[in-house]
Motif scaffolding. Sequence first.
Motif, mmCIF file in Angstrom:
data_model
loop_
_atom_site.group_PDB
_atom_site.id
_atom_site.type_symbol
_atom_site.label_atom_id
_atom_site.label_comp_id
_atom_site.label_asym_id
_atom_site.label_seq_id
_atom_site.Cartn_x
_atom_site.Cartn_y
_atom_site.Cartn_z
ATOM 1 N N CYS A 41 49.765 75.786 31.449
ATOM 2 C CA CYS A 41 49.495 76.868 30.497
ATOM 3 C C CYS A 41 50.296 78.098 30.907
ATOM 4 C CB CYS A 41 48.001 77.196 30.490
ATOM 5 S SG CYS A 41 47.542 78.527 29.340
ATOM 6 N N GLU A 91 45.215 81.772 25.619
ATOM 7 C CA GLU A 91 44.345 82.552 24.748
ATOM 8 C C GLU A 91 44.187 83.973 25.290
ATOM 9 O OE1 GLU A 91 42.887 81.660 21.889
ATOM 10 O OE2 GLU A 91 43.731 79.625 21.954
ATOM 11 N N GLU A 124 37.368 79.048 28.961
ATOM 12 C CA GLU A 124 38.561 78.219 29.141
ATOM 13 C C GLU A 124 38.261 76.744 28.881
ATOM 14 O OE1 GLU A 124 40.633 78.912 32.859
ATOM 15 O OE2 GLU A 124 39.833 80.949 32.952
ATOM 16 N N HIS A 127 38.689 75.529 25.245
ATOM 17 C CA HIS A 127 40.076 75.462 24.774
ATOM 18 C C HIS A 127 40.761 74.203 25.289
ATOM 19 C CE1 HIS A 127 40.029 79.360 22.882
ATOM 20 N NE2 HIS A 127 39.554 79.904 23.981
ATOM 21 N N TYR A 128 40.516 73.842 26.539
ATOM 22 C CA TYR A 128 41.095 72.612 27.069
ATOM 23 C C TYR A 128 40.459 71.380 26.429
ATOM 24 C CZ TYR A 128 43.999 74.908 30.571
ATOM 25 O OH TYR A 128 44.974 75.658 31.201
ATOM 26 N N ARG A 130 39.420 71.091 23.414
ATOM 27 C CA ARG A 130 40.072 70.930 22.111
ATOM 28 C C ARG A 130 41.464 70.337 22.268
ATOM 29 N NH1 ARG A 130 38.094 76.157 20.458
ATOM 30 N NH2 ARG A 130 40.230 76.926 20.560
ATOM 31 N N TRP A 131 42.184 70.765 23.290
ATOM 32 C CA TRP A 131 43.534 70.231 23.504
ATOM 33 C C TRP A 131 43.468 68.731 23.735
ATOM 34 C CZ3 TRP A 131 46.243 67.312 26.894
ATOM 35 C CH2 TRP A 131 47.639 67.304 26.746
#
Length: 303
Positions: A41, A91, A124, A127-128, A130-131
């Motif tokens: 990231c 983000e 965090e 977000h990961y 979802r990735w």
Amino acid sequence: MTVADVRGLGSLDQRSGLTVLPVPAAPDEPRLPRARRYLMCPPEYFEVAYAINPWMNLGVVVDRAEAMRQWQELRRTYERLGHTVEVITPEPGLPDMVFAANSGTVVDGRVLGARFRAPERAAEAEHYRRWFGENGFRDVVMPACTNEAEGDFTWTGSVLLAGTGFRTDPAAHGEAQEVLGVPVVSLRLVDPRYYHLDVALFVLAEGGPGRSPLVAYLPDAFSPGSRRVLARLFPDAVLATEQDAACLGLNAVSDGRHVVLPLEATGLADQVAARGFEPVFVDVSELRKSGGGPKCCTMELRA
């Protein structure tokens, strides 16, 4: 910066374009690299906005452009070594999202997500998650227990070493075994400076059929019982010095031959070179202001 810049010696590897330390002695078996797939990231929003570990100082000034340059060079280093690097979008408001290793553990395509102890980093994990869902990972489990992923979970090729003492709950070790379906060995960390397993130990070469894993670690980072466990499991381990651990030298990444580590960790580099590995130095001085090194920035995606 290259090894030659640091030590005044070394040679250029024509295949990779990287300067590496010479191997002083042939190992018992050749050190063979294996192509890896990593998730990283960019430090687009990197700063020291809070202090949640002994490395963080709210008075420190972060050069974000330099942090980005260092991160890009780390990424290019992996790619020059033949590895694939995937990138997640950073983000706003999550300055430590650059430390991808803390947000997921992937073994055989199974994913155990993270659950952060510090509320500043909690977002965090989603977000990961979802990735992973958007990039073909179907077996993703978000944990019930606090775990900071590859910060405290280290895959050796045969067992998962699991740290506790400061961040990851001991109960998360059992959860990892159930979710990932691999044997887990618990290790207790006792030095607040080395609050994650990945700043106290790393795997130089994974084990496999007829082959034992090789690790490097700082003995004083672990409880007496955990030191005995490590000595029993890894009698041939590289034992790091306090000097090399203090520059986050153990926050390193090995592909089985090349060892990417902070440029200040010259003593550790000598030790791994003597075992037949090729140290590759990178500058992580800006990222270290939050307690991060090469491994912190690197999650391995093991198919």
